[in-house]
Scaffold this active site. Structure first.
Site, mmCIF file in Angstrom:
data_model
loop_
_atom_site.group_PDB
_atom_site.id
_atom_site.type_symbol
_atom_site.label_atom_id
_atom_site.label_comp_id
_atom_site.label_asym_id
_atom_site.label_seq_id
_atom_site.Cartn_x
_atom_site.Cartn_y
_atom_site.Cartn_z
ATOM 1 N N GLU A 1 -10.180 -11.635 -16.137
ATOM 2 C CA GLU A 1 -10.845 -11.547 -14.476
ATOM 3 C C GLU A 1 -9.831 -10.189 -14.248
ATOM 4 O OE1 GLU A 1 -13.227 -13.162 -14.002
ATOM 5 O OE2 GLU A 1 -13.807 -15.046 -15.238
ATOM 6 N N CYS B 1 -10.529 -8.783 -5.093
ATOM 7 C CA CYS B 1 -11.322 -7.669 -6.733
ATOM 8 C C CYS B 1 -13.012 -7.154 -6.274
ATOM 9 C CB CYS B 1 -10.247 -8.897 -7.937
ATOM 10 S SG CYS B 1 -11.453 -10.277 -7.361
HETATM 11 P P1 NAD Z 1 -1.756 -7.843 -11.785
HETATM 12 O O1 NAD Z 1 -1.863 -8.221 -13.091
HETATM 13 O O2 NAD Z 1 0.005 -6.655 -11.052
HETATM 14 O O3 NAD Z 1 -0.539 -9.268 -11.805
HETATM 15 C C1 NAD Z 1 -0.858 -10.581 -12.183
HETATM 16 C C2 NAD Z 1 0.058 -11.390 -12.279
HETATM 17 O O4 NAD Z 1 0.333 -10.631 -14.167
HETATM 18 C C3 NAD Z 1 0.850 -11.514 -11.899
HETATM 19 O O5 NAD Z 1 1.507 -12.950 -11.873
HETATM 20 C C4 NAD Z 1 2.684 -11.022 -12.689
HETATM 21 O O6 NAD Z 1 3.616 -11.125 -12.370
HETATM 22 C C5 NAD Z 1 1.987 -10.657 -13.709
HETATM 23 N N1 NAD Z 1 1.962 -9.664 -14.459
HETATM 24 C C6 NAD Z 1 2.331 -8.827 -14.316
HETATM 25 N N2 NAD Z 1 2.824 -7.599 -15.520
HETATM 26 C C7 NAD Z 1 2.830 -8.570 -16.312
HETATM 27 C C8 NAD Z 1 2.682 -8.167 -18.170
HETATM 28 N N3 NAD Z 1 3.067 -6.825 -18.275
HETATM 29 N N4 NAD Z 1 2.740 -9.487 -19.146
HETATM 30 C C9 NAD Z 1 2.222 -10.388 -18.857
HETATM 31 N N5 NAD Z 1 2.103 -10.514 -17.340
HETATM 32 C C10 NAD Z 1 2.222 -9.553 -16.004
HETATM 33 O O7 NAD Z 1 -1.987 -7.669 -10.298
HETATM 34 P P2 NAD Z 1 -2.094 -8.213 -8.879
HETATM 35 O O8 NAD Z 1 -1.451 -7.328 -8.425
HETATM 36 O O9 NAD Z 1 -0.910 -9.726 -9.273
HETATM 37 O O10 NAD Z 1 -3.410 -8.923 -8.122
HETATM 38 C C11 NAD Z 1 -4.238 -7.350 -8.666
HETATM 39 C C12 NAD Z 1 -4.863 -7.047 -8.976
HETATM 40 O O11 NAD Z 1 -5.262 -8.660 -9.751
HETATM 41 C C13 NAD Z 1 -6.570 -6.293 -8.382
HETATM 42 O O12 NAD Z 1 -6.570 -5.344 -9.741
HETATM 43 C C14 NAD Z 1 -7.619 -7.095 -9.090
HETATM 44 O O13 NAD Z 1 -9.306 -6.347 -8.756
HETATM 45 C C15 NAD Z 1 -7.412 -8.301 -9.924
HETATM 46 N N6 NAD Z 1 -8.251 -9.622 -9.610
HETATM 47 C C16 NAD Z 1 -8.961 -9.925 -10.432
HETATM 48 C C17 NAD Z 1 -9.870 -10.738 -10.088
HETATM 49 C C18 NAD Z 1 -11.072 -11.677 -10.535
HETATM 50 O O14 NAD Z 1 -11.132 -12.338 -10.460
HETATM 51 N N7 NAD Z 1 -11.788 -10.524 -10.747
HETATM 52 C C19 NAD Z 1 -9.274 -11.813 -8.739
HETATM 53 C C20 NAD Z 1 -8.353 -11.429 -7.881
HETATM 54 C C21 NAD Z 1 -7.444 -10.009 -8.214
#
Ligand code: NAD
Length: 486
Positions: free
Chosen positions: A228, A262
């Site tokens: 997502e 998002c």
């Molecule tokens: P992010 O991808 O930076 O982090 C999400 C999660 O992944 C966190 O728990 C983080 O610790 C973990 N993470 C980070 N690097 C990682 C790695 N290398 N391996 C495994 N896990 C890792 O996202 P964010 O900044 O927390 O959230 C914002 C983003 O999320 C935006 O791009 C937004 O559009 C998206 N988002 C999508 C939805 C959806 O339903 N499509 C909903 C909410 C947010």
């Protein structure tokens, strides 16, 4: 009942060992206990509902502290009420979803009484990695599908919201055995180790760039993924749209959670010549919702300094390259001195493709305003960019509406509004292409977290198979050849 949260001091290899051990125990429990009954699934859902209801004040306080400031009413709407809808829906329908689905058996097996069906089995343990923007809703919403399908779950919430993540760990350890639910807090290092575990399925909610790492790690174990992700969701305002109604809805979507959604509209296409009408209408919409912004309890902060700097960087980069910046600041407040990281809603016009804001997901209260002469110009622009999570069309022209919908591919669409499709539990929610894969919510969530097992029961009316077993006879050949036709 033990808590599985990692203290900030624990080193990641230690956490990894504990995560592996919990996963192994969950897997063993799943094999030992088999698919849970509907009653147990409902009980797990009820416990989740209880956690949200009992901790609603703590949830809002933790979120506000994590964000610097976050509107309590907004948190109640998005993370409390927003977490309950899917769980209630799953509770109501899961018995129906669990029923085997009858399918047609093929000729000639059907003549012999052969029967086909699909049985929905739990996958086992699902790994759930969540972002910071809606820490509760992004946890409980997928849980509706994960629990209704009879799975166990391990979670890794975001390090950007430490209080909310600790609260999640505490809440779940108070209501579930870690063989059912386990929470591991920590940053990307813990996330990396987490995504390398041999789960039965991983659902990752986060950025597109990180989604690639998750998929790569999951591929090592052939773990299926639901991604997502984010991206730039376009909005098209058609010539037939009512401008004030459109900007009321668009600016609300852009300002909720300070645009850190998002699904927030990322850029808006208006017919050439309507830019000024859009700007003045947007100003009016903002002033009606937020007469002031800085101390307005309804207006949320940008999560932290890093994201504040990122967003200010988009503005200065665009400005230096010739964009027109329209800050909407109804009370003319000075934002240079403030305790949190609030940014007033800002429109950017005359944006060009070399500007950072045109290239990256905005995820904040900034909105690009672009123009088109014919709607195909807007459609073509969208189609030369990665497939978005959502697309919004405003207007009454049905022909134009279907042209936009048919010629673009996005995770979902809302017509004459933004984001509201996510609130329809009976619609699949997910992305396509760079905005993700797989979908959840409602029945689609149940199916996403189930294994659809094909079951064929051979009929007993007569031994049809005897014609098909060697020694092959001229009769079999005749039957087979009778099937070789157009
Ligand atoms: P992010 O991808 O930076 O982090 C999400 C999660 O992944 C966190 O728990 C983080 O610790 C973990 N993470 C980070 N690097 C990682 C790695 N290398 N391996 C495994 N896990 C890792 O996202 P964010 O900044 O927390 O959230 C914002 C983003 O999320 C935006 O791009 C937004 O559009 C998206 N988002 C999508 C939805 C959806 O339903 N499509 C909903 C909410 C947010």
């Amino acid at each position: 009942m033990s808590t599985s949260q990692a203290s900030p001091q624990s080193d990641s290899s230690n956490v990894e060992v504990r995560m592996r051990a919990v996963l192994e125990r969950q897997k063993q429990a799943h094999i030992r206990e088999g698919a849970p009954s509907a009653e147990l699934r409902i009980d797990r859902i009820n416990r989740a509902i209880g956690l949200i209801v009992d901790h609603k004040d703590e949830i809002c306080a933790a979120l506000s502290a994590d964000f610097g400031y976050r509107s309590t009413d907004q948190s109640i709407m998005s993370d409390v009420v927003g977490s309950l809808g899917g769980l209630r829906d799953a509770k109501k329908y899961l018995r129906k979803w669990m029923r085997p689905e009858r399918r047609s058996a093929m000729f000639p097996m059907n003549l012999a009484g052969g029967k086909a069906r699909v049985e929905y089995q739990p996958l086992g343990t699902v790994g759930l990695i969540t972002p910071w923007n809606f820490p509760m809703a992004m946890t409980f919403s997928p849980l509706a599908g994960i629990f209704s399908a009879g799975n166990r779950v391990m979670m890794k919430p975001s390090e950007y919201t430490p209080r909310a993540s600790e609260l999640l760990a505490r809440m779940f350890s108070s209501a579930y055995d870690e063989n059912e639910v386990a929470v591991f807090t920590g940053g990307p290092d813990v996330g990396q180790a987490f995504s390398a575990l041999p789960f039965d399925h991983i659902i990752f909610i986060g950025a597109t760039a990180v989604g690639k790492h998750i998929m790569r790690a999951a591929a090592e174990n052939l773990v299926p993924v639901t991604l997502e992700l984010g991206g730039k969701s376009p909005t098209i305002i058609g010539r037939s749209a009512a401008m004030q109604m459109s900007t009321d809805r668009i600016m609300n979507g852009k300002m909720l959670n300070a645009g850190q959604i998002c699904l927030a509209p990322d850029y808006v296409f208006v017919p050439k010549g309507s830019e000024e009408a859009f700007v003045s209408s947007a100003k009016h919409s903002v002033a009606a919702m937020y007469p002031s912004l800085k101390d307005n309890p309804d207006y949320t902060s940008v999560i932290n300094q890093r994201h504040y700097d990122r967003l200010q960087g988009y503005i200065s980069d665009a400005q230096s390259k010739g964009a027109r910046i329209v800050e909407i600041n109804p009370a003319n407040e000075d934002f240079s001195q403030q305790p949190a990281h609030k940014i007033p809603p800002t429109l950017l016009l005359d944006v060009t493709e070399d500007m950072k804001i045109a290239q990256e997901e905005i995820f904040g209260p900034l909105l690009m305003v672009k123009t088109y002469s014919g709607v195909d110009e807007a459609i073509d622009y969208i189609n030369t960019h990665p497939r978005p999570l959502a697309l919004y069309y405003f207007g009454e022209d049905k022909v134009e509406q279907s042209r936009v919908l048919n010629r673009t591919t996005s995770g979902g669409v809302a017509v004459n509004d933004v984001m509201m499709h996510v609130a329809q539990e009976d619609l699949p929610f997910g992305g396509v292409g760079a905005s993700g894969m797989g979908s959840y919510h409602g029945h689609d969530g149940f199916k996403n977290f189930s294994h659809a097992k094909a079951v064929f029961e051979q009929g007993r009316r007569f031994d049809l198979g005897r014609f098909m077993r060697p020694p092959f006879t001229p009769r079999l050949r005749k039957i087979l050849l009778s099937q070789v036709k157009r």
